[in-house]
Design a protein around this motif. Structure first.
Motif, PDB file in Angstrom:
ATOM      1  N   GLN A 120       0.827  -1.200   0.000  1.00  0.00           N
ATOM      2  CA  GLN A 120       0.000   0.000   0.000  1.00  0.00           C
ATOM      3  C   GLN A 120       0.870   1.261   0.000  1.00  0.00           C
ATOM      4  N   LEU A 121       1.887   1.274   0.824  1.00  0.00           N
ATOM      5  CA  LEU A 121       2.790   2.425   0.886  1.00  0.00           C
ATOM      6  C   LEU A 121       3.636   2.539  -0.380  1.00  0.00           C
ATOM      7  N   THR A 181       9.274   7.635  -0.660  1.00  0.00           N
ATOM      8  CA  THR A 181      10.534   6.976  -0.952  1.00  0.00           C
ATOM      9  C   THR A 181      10.660   5.734  -0.070  1.00  0.00           C
ATOM     10  N   TYR A 182      11.657   4.904  -0.364  1.00  0.00           N
ATOM     11  CA  TYR A 182      11.874   3.719   0.458  1.00  0.00           C
ATOM     12  C   TYR A 182      12.235   4.101   1.895  1.00  0.00           C
ATOM     13  N   LYS A 183      13.006   5.169   2.057  1.00  0.00           N
ATOM     14  CA  LYS A 183      13.367   5.616   3.403  1.00  0.00           C
ATOM     15  C   LYS A 183      12.133   6.087   4.174  1.00  0.00           C
ATOM     16  N   GLU A 184      11.247   6.780   3.483  1.00  0.00           N
ATOM     17  CA  GLU A 184      10.013   7.248   4.129  1.00  0.00           C
ATOM     18  C   GLU A 184       9.108   6.072   4.493  1.00  0.00           C
ATOM     19  N   ILE A 185       9.066   5.064   3.638  1.00  0.00           N
ATOM     20  CA  ILE A 185       8.279   3.869   3.938  1.00  0.00           C
ATOM     21  C   ILE A 185       8.838   3.162   5.166  1.00  0.00           C
ATOM     22  N   ALA A 186      10.157   3.085   5.239  1.00  0.00           N
ATOM     23  CA  ALA A 186      10.797   2.457   6.396  1.00  0.00           C
ATOM     24  C   ALA A 186      10.421   3.182   7.687  1.00  0.00           C
ATOM     25  N   ARG A 187      10.437   4.513   7.654  1.00  0.00           N
ATOM     26  CA  ARG A 187      10.064   5.287   8.846  1.00  0.00           C
ATOM     27  C   ARG A 187       8.601   5.080   9.199  1.00  0.00           C
ATOM     28  N   GLU A 188       7.744   5.047   8.183  1.00  0.00           N
ATOM     29  CA  GLU A 188       6.307   4.858   8.414  1.00  0.00           C
ATOM     30  C   GLU A 188       6.017   3.494   9.039  1.00  0.00           C
ATOM     31  N   MET A 189       6.793   2.487   8.637  1.00  0.00           N
ATOM     32  CA  MET A 189       6.561   1.133   9.142  1.00  0.00           C
ATOM     33  C   MET A 189       7.404   0.810  10.380  1.00  0.00           C
ATOM     34  N   PHE A 190       8.240   1.777  10.793  1.00  0.00           N
ATOM     35  CA  PHE A 190       9.095   1.602  11.969  1.00  0.00           C
ATOM     36  C   PHE A 190      10.030   0.399  11.818  1.00  0.00           C
ATOM     37  N   THR A 240      15.202  -3.953   6.126  1.00  0.00           N
ATOM     38  CA  THR A 240      13.960  -4.734   6.170  1.00  0.00           C
ATOM     39  C   THR A 240      13.075  -4.412   4.968  1.00  0.00           C
ATOM     40  N   ILE A 241      13.038  -3.123   4.574  1.00  0.00           N
ATOM     41  CA  ILE A 241      12.268  -2.719   3.395  1.00  0.00           C
ATOM     42  C   ILE A 241      12.829  -3.388   2.147  1.00  0.00           C
ATOM     43  N   ASP A 242      14.154  -3.450   2.052  1.00  0.00           N
ATOM     44  CA  ASP A 242      14.776  -4.149   0.923  1.00  0.00           C
ATOM     45  C   ASP A 242      14.364  -5.623   0.900  1.00  0.00           C
ATOM     46  N   ASP A 243      14.279  -6.230   2.074  1.00  0.00           N
ATOM     47  CA  ASP A 243      13.874  -7.630   2.154  1.00  0.00           C
ATOM     48  C   ASP A 243      12.425  -7.812   1.705  1.00  0.00           C
TER      49      ASP A 243
END
Length: 216
Positions: free
Chosen positions: A163-164, A170-179, A184-187
């Motif tokens: 969804q994100l 960005t991937y960095k923003e998604i990582a922050r949103e998902m804590f 982990t986002i790369d995975d």
């Protein structure tokens, strides 16, 4: 199978390009230009007041009603109309945004006439077109009409990631949103690319949209 003639509308604020596209499309055997518009708002007026085209060739960047707004409106009001986005920019965020609001494909303005014909034919026959120059085979099996899709089990976190991913974050923003960490986002991305058999973010988003895995 293509029918004898499909009616096409062209929305682009550049007069010379619009006229050139109109002449080119009218030269194709299966297509006829129904009308031209110089903005998204004019496109809306022409559709409401005149006839509904089979496909709209939609410039992404236009004044007085841009391509994103016009695509979202058209997809909501006339979902049977197919939309092929047209742009000068090979930008992942722009592509994802317009596909998410209802476009069935995305092409660049510097393509050859033969590729435009291929794009039109493929959208009318198979409902979607994204050239290799943009996607690099991102949709692998998505362009065929087979029923060989696997039911893929997704975790709640993978669904949240998809969804994100379909936003402009960005991937960095998604990582922050998902804590979670960027690693982990790369995975998540790697695992889902393997599950869906696609290669890029655009491929993941298109698969998710077409399978109803994200909210539009």
């Amino acid at each position: 199978m293509l029918k004898s003639k499909y009616n096409i509308a062209i929305a682009d604020d550049h007069v010379l390009l619009r006229k050139a596209l109109s002449r080119l499309i009218n030269a194709f055997d299966n297509y006829k230009v129904l009308f031209e518009a110089e903005s998204g708002n004019e496109l809306k007026d022409l559709i409401v007041k005149n006839a509904i085209p089979d496909l709209v060739l939609m410039d992404v960047n236009m004044p007085n009603g841009n391509g994103h707004e016009a695509t979202a409106w058209l997809h909501k009001k006339y979902p049977q109309v197919k939309i092929l986005a047209l742009s000068m920019y090979n930008d992942e965020a722009v592509i994802i945004k317009i596909l998410k609001v209802g476009a069935k494909g995305y092409i660049l303005k510097n393509i050859e006439p033969e590729e435009l014909k291929t794009a039109l034919d493929t959208i009318m026959e198979k409902d979607f077109y994204l050239p290799d120059a943009i996607s690099g085979k991102v949709i692998s099996g998505l362009q065929n009409d087979s029923d060989n899709y696997r039911d893929i089990e997704l975790t709640d976190r993978e669904k949240q990631f998809l969804q994100l991913l379909s936003t402009e974050m960005t991937y960095k923003e998604i990582a922050r949103e998902m804590f979670v960490s960027p690693r982990t986002i790369d995975d998540y991305k790697s695992n889902l690319c393997e599950k869906f058999q696609v290669r890029t973010r655009i491929g993941l988003v298109m698969y998710a949209i077409r399978k109803g895995l994200v909210e539009i």
